[in-house]
Design a protein around this motif. Structure first.
Motif, mmCIF file in Angstrom:
data_model
loop_
_atom_site.group_PDB
_atom_site.id
_atom_site.type_symbol
_atom_site.label_atom_id
_atom_site.label_comp_id
_atom_site.label_asym_id
_atom_site.label_seq_id
_atom_site.Cartn_x
_atom_site.Cartn_y
_atom_site.Cartn_z
ATOM 1 N N LYS A 12 0.720 -1.228 0.240
ATOM 2 C CA LYS A 12 0.006 -0.110 -0.032
ATOM 3 C C LYS A 12 0.742 1.334 -0.058
ATOM 4 O O LYS A 12 0.530 2.127 -0.735
ATOM 5 N N TYR A 13 1.789 1.165 0.815
ATOM 6 C CA TYR A 13 2.586 2.546 1.239
ATOM 7 C C TYR A 13 3.997 2.717 0.330
ATOM 8 O O TYR A 13 4.695 3.380 0.336
ATOM 9 N N GLU A 14 4.463 1.418 -0.298
ATOM 10 C CA GLU A 14 5.639 1.158 -1.099
ATOM 11 C C GLU A 14 6.926 1.313 -0.336
ATOM 12 O O GLU A 14 7.818 1.467 -0.831
ATOM 13 N N VAL A 15 6.884 1.188 1.038
ATOM 14 C CA VAL A 15 7.810 1.325 1.927
ATOM 15 C C VAL A 15 7.671 0.344 3.251
ATOM 16 O O VAL A 15 6.348 0.088 3.445
ATOM 17 N N THR A 16 8.437 -0.240 3.715
ATOM 18 C CA THR A 16 8.315 -1.143 4.993
ATOM 19 C C THR A 16 7.943 -0.326 6.132
ATOM 20 O O THR A 16 7.917 1.002 6.203
ATOM 21 N N PRO A 17 7.263 -0.774 7.083
ATOM 22 C CA PRO A 17 6.993 -0.186 8.304
ATOM 23 C C PRO A 17 8.029 0.704 8.798
ATOM 24 O O PRO A 17 7.775 1.895 9.407
ATOM 25 N N ASN A 18 9.190 0.226 8.949
ATOM 26 C CA ASN A 18 10.129 0.739 9.857
ATOM 27 C C ASN A 18 10.539 1.895 8.900
ATOM 28 O O ASN A 18 10.893 3.084 9.310
ATOM 29 N N GLN A 19 10.636 1.752 7.446
ATOM 30 C CA GLN A 19 10.855 3.113 6.710
ATOM 31 C C GLN A 19 9.950 3.996 6.737
ATOM 32 O O GLN A 19 10.331 5.265 6.826
ATOM 33 N N TYR A 20 8.786 3.412 6.646
ATOM 34 C CA TYR A 20 7.682 4.626 7.029
ATOM 35 C C TYR A 20 7.723 5.420 8.266
ATOM 36 O O TYR A 20 7.497 6.701 8.013
ATOM 37 N N ARG A 21 8.089 4.580 9.303
ATOM 38 C CA ARG A 21 8.195 5.682 10.475
ATOM 39 C C ARG A 21 9.447 6.494 10.438
ATOM 40 O O ARG A 21 9.272 7.635 10.919
ATOM 41 N N LYS A 22 10.801 5.992 9.700
ATOM 42 C CA LYS A 22 11.773 6.883 9.754
ATOM 43 C C LYS A 22 11.608 8.281 8.841
ATOM 44 O O LYS A 22 11.698 9.290 8.970
ATOM 45 N N LEU A 23 10.562 7.771 7.387
ATOM 46 C CA LEU A 23 10.318 9.102 6.732
ATOM 47 C C LEU A 23 9.405 9.756 7.222
ATOM 48 O O LEU A 23 9.427 11.215 7.031
ATOM 49 N N THR A 24 8.323 9.515 7.959
ATOM 50 C CA THR A 24 7.270 10.358 8.627
ATOM 51 C C THR A 24 7.834 11.184 9.615
ATOM 52 O O THR A 24 7.666 12.474 9.751
ATOM 53 N N ARG A 25 8.682 10.637 10.329
ATOM 54 C CA ARG A 25 9.538 11.566 11.584
ATOM 55 C C ARG A 25 10.468 12.612 10.899
ATOM 56 O O ARG A 25 10.642 13.665 11.398
ATOM 57 N N ALA A 26 11.237 12.102 9.672
ATOM 58 C CA ALA A 26 12.044 13.077 9.150
ATOM 59 C C ALA A 26 11.331 14.274 8.624
ATOM 60 O O ALA A 26 11.708 15.567 8.676
ATOM 61 N N ALA A 27 10.173 13.935 8.011
ATOM 62 C CA ALA A 27 9.434 15.050 7.334
ATOM 63 C C ALA A 27 8.887 15.855 8.452
ATOM 64 O O ALA A 27 8.716 17.037 8.379
ATOM 65 N N SER A 28 8.510 15.586 9.530
ATOM 66 C CA SER A 28 7.912 16.184 10.932
ATOM 67 C C SER A 28 8.949 17.122 11.270
ATOM 68 O O SER A 28 8.779 18.416 11.495
ATOM 69 N N VAL A 29 10.349 16.486 11.406
ATOM 70 C CA VAL A 29 11.486 17.649 11.879
ATOM 71 C C VAL A 29 11.447 18.602 10.939
ATOM 72 O O VAL A 29 11.853 19.903 11.200
ATOM 73 N N GLN A 30 11.498 18.433 9.592
ATOM 74 C CA GLN A 30 11.726 19.270 8.550
ATOM 75 C C GLN A 30 10.728 20.436 8.800
ATOM 76 O O GLN A 30 10.706 21.590 8.645
ATOM 77 N N THR A 31 9.408 19.852 9.046
ATOM 78 C CA THR A 31 8.312 20.938 8.906
ATOM 79 C C THR A 31 8.553 21.580 10.146
ATOM 80 O O THR A 31 8.147 22.940 10.081
ATOM 81 N N GLU A 32 8.924 21.512 11.381
ATOM 82 C CA GLU A 32 9.146 22.183 12.351
ATOM 83 C C GLU A 32 10.404 23.205 12.135
ATOM 84 O O GLU A 32 10.174 24.274 12.853
ATOM 85 N N VAL A 33 11.483 22.556 11.627
ATOM 86 C CA VAL A 33 12.597 23.732 11.237
ATOM 87 C C VAL A 33 12.018 24.813 10.292
ATOM 88 O O VAL A 33 12.275 25.979 10.498
#
Length: 704
Positions: free
Chosen positions: A682-703
């Protein structure tokens, strides 16, 4: 040769002799009736009152109340054994997790209440959970029930006997209490089941068995307290220790406020429940007739003595006409007192059958006529049966019911055909005057079996429900109708309503009627099938929230007075209304069903959810649920369920710190590898990859 004078002398002598004999005979006959008429009336009324009292007692205890006691007997008795299903399972339930079984019990209680006329309520109380189930609701706390006061005192009430009390709705009821498991004492009980029967209904039944509105009945307990009566007048002077007390039924005549009343009494020792029974019957109207007869006889005797000569000369008119009127009055009085002769015979009492004059080895058959419209009285029967090759007697049980006893010749070849042809001929002759159905029992040559023929006739008459309002049915025609009912496929009926297909529903109802009539099933089975169809209608109305707009037919009335065809026509009319309302409001109805399923799925994603499970939740078939998902959400059910699980997993991966294994379990996946495969698809990434990508995107948004 005799001279004219000789003829005159002989005539005078003959007139004097005949007049003297007339005066003597009429005077003696009149004196006998004058002195004995009142005693004869009182004696006959006393016998009739005693019989009626015994009939009221037996009908109440062995027929009416016994029928209610046996209503849930199978469910109650099963709790005494080690069976962990039904009531036995619910008695040991402690946390309320078997909610669907409470719903099944609630539905059983509703169906039983609908099928039993006069039944006010059925209640089951479980001590361990505190749950209470009746025909209205399921209560988690006994205090929420309108019968909370009685529920709190169950352990103080006597078991397995009838008690009269105030019901939860404010009406007076007769209550029968049983402990659960069956046979347990109050100390060992895990729950209770009790039935409430409307006191007004029982009073009406017993009152209908009396001969007049002035006749009164009383039922009292061992302390003399009145339990049940159709009169506001108290039972005065009878306390169980006077002349009526004892071990046998008795009769006495009393004067009450200037009125002569016959009191019949049945002591508590003859009652299954230890109750005393009274029936009070005023003699006023009968004694007035007796006094009128005395007066008429006295006047007739005086007239005969004074005008003996005129009576002798004009005997053909002066004696015959008054004598005929007098005998007519006597016959009317006799008929009013002997009205119960046939009633006693058809109920098995052959003591007075000797008053009938039967040929040796006569054959007897009883017909039970139920009037649908118009009027039919004994005079009309007398006119129609005149010069028929049989004897007969009849009794009007009520304004709509007649019982006819046919007395056929010993050599009658086909008695069943004779009775049926006679009843059919009666229908044709009275066409336009009245409409009736009839049932008749098997022929017998024994008076003792006439009561059995009557029971068979009543049973056969019930088949007008299947064969129509003008049916004439013999017991031999329906005796073999004991076939088990095939699967009526009520789900097909509900599917037709869901699909808004009136043609499919009409076809189903036609096949339904044909199956019941031609399938060889008994009347009880046919009535049950129609009741189940009515339950389906109620379920459809509740599901689509149409109860406030649709009046569901009361099938208990149809079962009692109508026919199968009439009941199905009423159902067809109501189905048309449901389909019309669904057609104008279909999207809303479908959306509500989908909303219920969606809420359930999102609240139970951690569980194993199947299409059959959610179909049972909303009382639809699995195929219909699949169709709804395709029409409303434009996707299959399994796709929606998978999407909901994966969306929950994605949310937990973004916002939580739990492991992938724990998140897979919370999303309903027992196999982590399978979960990872579905998630990546469904998401084209593994669960662990999805967690890392979404947290990285969240950090960039905060910066930013």
């Amino acid at each position: 040769m005799f001279s004219k004078g000789d003829h005159k002398t002989d005539l005078i002598k003959s007139v004097i002799i005949f007049a003297t004999l007339t005066v003597i005979v009429i005077g003696a006959f009149g004196f006998y009736l004058f002195s004995n008429s009142q005693a004869l009336v009182a004696k006959e009324v006393s016998r009739d009152s005693l019989y009626r009292l015994q009939h009221v007692r037996d009908y109440l205890e062995t027929t009416v109340l016994k029928r209610y006691e046996e209503l849930f007997q199978d469910k109650v008795v099963s709790t005494a054994f080690q069976k962990y299903d039904g009531l036995g399972l619910l008695l040991d339930e402690s946390n309320g997790s078997l909610g669907y079984r409470f719903l099944v019990l609630h539905n059983d209680i509703q169906n039983a209440k609908l099928a039993q006329e006069g039944l006010s309520n059925i209640t089951v109380h479980f001590l361990k959970t505190g749950y209470t189930v009746d025909s209205r609701y399921i209560y988690e706390k006994p205090g929420n029930s309108k019968d909370a006061g009685f529920l709190g005192e169950l352990s103080q009430f006597p078991l397995n006997r009838w008690t009269i009390r105030d019901g939860g709705e404010g009406e007076r009821v007769m209550t029968y209490l049983q402990s659960l498991p069956y046979g347990s004492s109050h100390d060992n009980a895990k729950g209770y089941l009790y039935l409430d029967v409307s006191l007004d209904y029982v009073t009406g039944l017993l009152g209908g068995m009396l001969s007049s509105k002035e006749e009164r009945f009383y039922i009292v307990d061992e302390d003399g307290k009145t339990l049940l009566t159709n009169s506001e007048q108290a039972v005065d002077g009878f306390d169980g220790s006077n002349e009526l007390a004892g071990t046998a039924a008795s009769v006495t005549v009393r004067e009450e406020a200037g009125r002569t009343t016959v009191w019949a009494y049945s002591p508590a020792s003859l009652s299954r429940f230890g109750w005393g029974f009274y029936v009070a019957r005023p003699l006023d109207s009968l004694l007035i007739e007796s006094k009128k007869l005395q007066h008429n006889l006295f006047v007739a005797s005086i007239v005969a003595a004074v005008a003996g000569l005129a009576i002798s000369l004009l005997m053909s008119r002066r004696v015959y006409v008054p004598l005929k009127k007098m005998m007519s009055s006597l016959q009317t009085l006799h008929r009013s007192l002997e009205k119960t002769r046939l009633l006693k015979l058809i109920h098995g009492d052959t003591e007075e059958a000797g008053s009938y004059s039967f040929a040796e080895r006569s054959q007897f058959a009883v017909a039970y006529i139920r009037l649908r419209s118009g009027e039919l009285d004994l005079g009309m029967l007398d006119h129609q049966f005149h010069n028929k090759p049989f004897h007969w007697d009849a009794l009007a049980v009520s304004r709509e019911e007649l019982v006819v006893l046919f007395v056929l010749e010993p050599d009658e070849p086909d008695t069943d055909a004779t009775v049926k042809e006679t009843l059919r001929s009666l229908q044709e002759e009275l066409c336009g005057v009245c409409q009736f159905s009839a049932g008749y029992g098997r022929t017998t040559d024994r008076l003792a079996l006439v009561s059995e023929s009557f029971s068979e006739a009543k049973h056969a008459a019930r088949y007008e429900f299947l064969f129509g309002p003008s049916a004439v049915v013999g017991f031999h025609e329906v005796e073999a109708r004991r076939n088990a009912l095939e699967d009526m496929n009520f789900e097909r009926f509900e599917k037709g309503i869901h699909a808004q297909d009136m043609q499919a529903v009409s076809t189903y109802l036609e096949e339904f009627e044909r199956t019941l009539i031609d399938g060889g099933c008994g009347i009880e089975t046919a009535e049950w099938a129609l009741m189940q169809l009515s339950v389906c209608m109620r379920r459809m109305a509740l599901h689509y929230r149409l109860s406030d707009r649709l009046e569901i037919p009361d099938m208990s009335r149809t079962l009692k007075e109508g026919t199968l065809g009439e009941g199905l026509e009423r159902i067809k009319v109501d189905v048309r209304q449901i389909i019309a309302w669904l057609s104008s409001d279909a999207p809303h109805a479908h959306a509500e069903t989908i909303n219920v399923i969606q809420r359930y799925i999102h609240e139970h994603l951690h569980e194993d959810i199947s299409l059959d499970q959610v179909a049972e939740l909303v009382s639809f078939s699995p195929s219909y649920i699949s169709k709804l998902f395709a029409e409303v959400l434009h996707m299959p059910f399994i796709e929606y369920l998978s999407r909901a699980r994966l969306e929950l997993a994605a949310e937990l991966l973004r916002d939580g710190q739990e492991s992938v294994t724990r998140i897979a379990e919370r999303a309903g996946y027992s196999n982590v590898q399978y979960f990872c495969t579905k998630f990546k698809a469904k998401y084209e990434v593994t669960p662990n990859q999805y967690r890392k990508l979404t947290r990285a995107a969240s950090v960039q948004t905060e910066v930013v």
